[in-house]
Design a protein around this motif. Sequence first.
Motif, PDB file in Angstrom:
ATOM      1  N   ARG A  48      -0.179  -3.803   9.415  1.00 59.39           N
ATOM      2  CA  ARG A  48      -1.589  -3.160   9.917  1.00 59.39           C
ATOM      3  C   ARG A  48      -2.677  -3.997   9.101  1.00 59.39           C
ATOM      4  O   ARG A  48      -3.673  -3.587   9.315  1.00 59.39           O
ATOM      5  CB  ARG A  48      -1.609  -1.634   9.881  1.00 59.39           C
ATOM      6  N   GLY A  49      -2.333  -4.734   8.177  1.00 60.24           N
ATOM      7  CA  GLY A  49      -3.531  -5.477   7.465  1.00 60.24           C
ATOM      8  C   GLY A  49      -3.570  -4.966   5.991  1.00 60.24           C
ATOM      9  O   GLY A  49      -4.645  -5.642   5.255  1.00 60.24           O
ATOM     10  N   TYR A  50      -3.237  -3.926   5.562  1.00 63.55           N
ATOM     11  CA  TYR A  50      -3.463  -3.365   4.204  1.00 63.55           C
ATOM     12  C   TYR A  50      -2.878  -4.164   3.130  1.00 63.55           C
ATOM     13  O   TYR A  50      -1.798  -4.759   3.353  1.00 63.55           O
ATOM     14  CB  TYR A  50      -3.133  -1.992   4.257  1.00 63.55           C
ATOM     15  N   ASN A  51      -3.589  -4.405   1.891  1.00 65.34           N
ATOM     16  CA  ASN A  51      -3.229  -4.853   0.790  1.00 65.34           C
ATOM     17  C   ASN A  51      -2.998  -3.991  -0.336  1.00 65.34           C
ATOM     18  O   ASN A  51      -2.928  -4.436  -1.366  1.00 65.34           O
ATOM     19  CB  ASN A  51      -3.914  -6.208   0.453  1.00 65.34           C
ATOM     20  N   ALA A  52      -3.347  -2.826  -0.149  1.00 65.18           N
ATOM     21  CA  ALA A  52      -3.436  -1.892  -1.438  1.00 65.18           C
ATOM     22  C   ALA A  52      -2.777  -0.466  -0.740  1.00 65.18           C
ATOM     23  O   ALA A  52      -3.167  -0.142   0.203  1.00 65.18           O
ATOM     24  CB  ALA A  52      -4.722  -1.754  -1.990  1.00 65.18           C
ATOM     25  N   VAL A  53      -2.221   0.119  -1.670  1.00 62.56           N
ATOM     26  CA  VAL A  53      -1.835   1.551  -1.348  1.00 62.56           C
ATOM     27  C   VAL A  53      -2.397   2.364  -2.578  1.00 62.56           C
ATOM     28  O   VAL A  53      -2.386   2.143  -3.865  1.00 62.56           O
ATOM     29  CB  VAL A  53      -0.252   1.811  -0.967  1.00 62.56           C
ATOM     30  N   ARG A  54      -2.743   3.521  -2.286  1.00 64.55           N
ATOM     31  CA  ARG A  54      -2.908   4.602  -3.604  1.00 64.55           C
ATOM     32  C   ARG A  54      -1.985   5.660  -3.564  1.00 64.55           C
ATOM     33  O   ARG A  54      -1.884   6.433  -2.427  1.00 64.55           O
ATOM     34  CB  ARG A  54      -4.479   4.823  -3.073  1.00 64.55           C
ATOM     35  N   ILE A  55      -1.504   6.021  -4.666  1.00 61.77           N
ATOM     36  CA  ILE A  55      -0.362   6.896  -4.880  1.00 61.77           C
ATOM     37  C   ILE A  55      -0.742   7.835  -5.903  1.00 61.77           C
ATOM     38  O   ILE A  55      -1.355   7.670  -6.763  1.00 61.77           O
ATOM     39  CB  ILE A  55       0.975   6.388  -4.967  1.00 61.77           C
ATOM     40  N   CYS A  56      -0.132   9.064  -6.031  1.00 56.43           N
ATOM     41  CA  CYS A  56       0.091   9.988  -7.077  1.00 56.43           C
ATOM     42  C   CYS A  56       1.387   9.475  -7.700  1.00 56.43           C
ATOM     43  O   CYS A  56       2.328   9.533  -7.156  1.00 56.43           O
ATOM     44  CB  CYS A  56       0.209  11.448  -6.584  1.00 56.43           C
ATOM     45  N   VAL A 420      -2.309   1.162  15.938  1.00 53.98           N
ATOM     46  CA  VAL A 420      -2.272  -0.097  15.029  1.00 53.98           C
ATOM     47  C   VAL A 420      -3.251  -1.119  15.533  1.00 53.98           C
ATOM     48  O   VAL A 420      -3.979  -1.724  14.314  1.00 53.98           O
ATOM     49  CB  VAL A 420      -0.837  -0.864  15.669  1.00 53.98           C
ATOM     50  N   SER A 421      -3.732  -1.227  16.589  1.00 51.47           N
ATOM     51  CA  SER A 421      -4.735  -2.291  16.755  1.00 51.47           C
ATOM     52  C   SER A 421      -6.138  -1.841  16.022  1.00 51.47           C
ATOM     53  O   SER A 421      -6.765  -2.856  15.629  1.00 51.47           O
ATOM     54  CB  SER A 421      -4.962  -2.614  18.219  1.00 51.47           C
ATOM     55  N   TRP A 422      -6.462  -0.705  16.131  1.00 52.86           N
ATOM     56  CA  TRP A 422      -7.921  -0.418  15.270  1.00 52.86           C
ATOM     57  C   TRP A 422      -7.619  -0.649  13.922  1.00 52.86           C
ATOM     58  O   TRP A 422      -8.619  -1.320  13.476  1.00 52.86           O
ATOM     59  CB  TRP A 422      -8.072   0.988  15.625  1.00 52.86           C
ATOM     60  N   GLN A 423      -6.542  -0.390  13.380  1.00 53.30           N
ATOM     61  CA  GLN A 423      -6.379  -0.528  11.873  1.00 53.30           C
ATOM     62  C   GLN A 423      -6.390  -2.208  11.697  1.00 53.30           C
ATOM     63  O   GLN A 423      -6.906  -2.642  10.713  1.00 53.30           O
ATOM     64  CB  GLN A 423      -5.038  -0.065  11.155  1.00 53.30           C
TER      65      GLN A 423
END
Length: 434
Positions: A48-56, A420-423
């Motif tokens: 989907r094109g992300y390059n970062a995740v934010r987690i607890c 998916v397409s919007w993301q």
Amino acid sequence: MTHLTGPVPPHLPPRLAISLWDFSWYTRAEPGGPFADLDRAFAETVDRGYNAVRICAAPLLLFGELEHDGHPLAELAHDLEIEGLGAAPGSGFYGEGTRWYDVPGGYSLDVGARLIELVEAAERYGVVVILASWEYQQSPAFARSSAWFEAIHAVPDAERYALLDASWQRMLDHLTAAGHRDTIALVELHNEVDFSRLPDFAANSDDAHAPSGIQAVERLRAANPDLLVTASWGKPPHLAMHQLPDGLGAAQFHVYSYGVLDALQQRLDIRSEGTEGFPNATLRDLLRPDAPTPAEYGRAADWKFRATVVTDQMIYGYDQLDADRWDTWLYENYGPHRAVMEREIESRTIAIAEWARWKGVPAVIGEGWIGYTPLRGTFEEGPIGRALAEIGIRTALEHGVWGVVLCSNAAPHHPMWADVSWQRRLTAEILAHP
């Protein structure tokens, strides 16, 4: 073209397209769940094109060096039983109509080992990780045992920031020794310090053993000058950003414009607790025809509500809503709120960016844009919600924000993940921005 508000370490991406994985990477890892297979979750995230995740990252559970009933809390972390809010009457569970609290549970996991698995998977897929803690806001509520909650809440208020500081340092040492330091994009002392069970963040303290939040951030920054260290606010003072303390390593703030959603929630009195006569007539009109009464439905264990920021009225309401009726009300009443919501998102994003530029630190919008909607509601995922998100994203990019979330609901554990397409379109826009 506007340059970033502040410098970022050269080994990190020039822009971050963030997916908010929060605590769900360990609370929704049930068989067949969205995080049961971390490789699959990362593959979908990158697709989907992300390059970062934010987690607890649960630093207090893993590295707080606390005890409960004479046993180290870390023992619980090695075999943490996930329950969610617990079984509801019939075949369901409390929170099944909510976001984030829709945790069926029924499994155990080693949180520390899973954290290393997550970081290793992130590296394989070229993703960086924003480390935060939701532990004084909600994370312990999903465990079957109350030990995690009781152990961290037994710490006096004045000492909680010192505990976070020490726990984070031990976690960072652990991740560094394992060779994962360069995967850390940002360290947040705690998520939404203004909406968590923490004392005043900015107050100065003369007690070295009980520093304020900003003093804890400064200590952690001094010990880790190569890392970006900060804390986040759920609602920073957009009209008076000068009230925020100096010493933050990044401006990681959240932008929500509740607008029409807030108007509906106030009519329903759905976020309160102990309201006489609940549910009121307006809420009853939005419930499913077969909805039980609150007395028939019951509620989760008392300690779980003490461990989190939601109320039993919200759990009942969201679990029993007719989502179509909810969405219809929002669409029918959005018109008078539209201009204000658009301006709020734009102006709040600009205020954050300009404060960050003034302080010379990178800016991140880690959550946004409308607010806390029911799981099966589609207002934020629909054309209005997506349009508001695009206003926020493009405003952030134009004003030099380094990292931005597409929407708090754009993650593997939310229905919006299916769009998916919007993301792909929006993450491409973020990563291609100069």
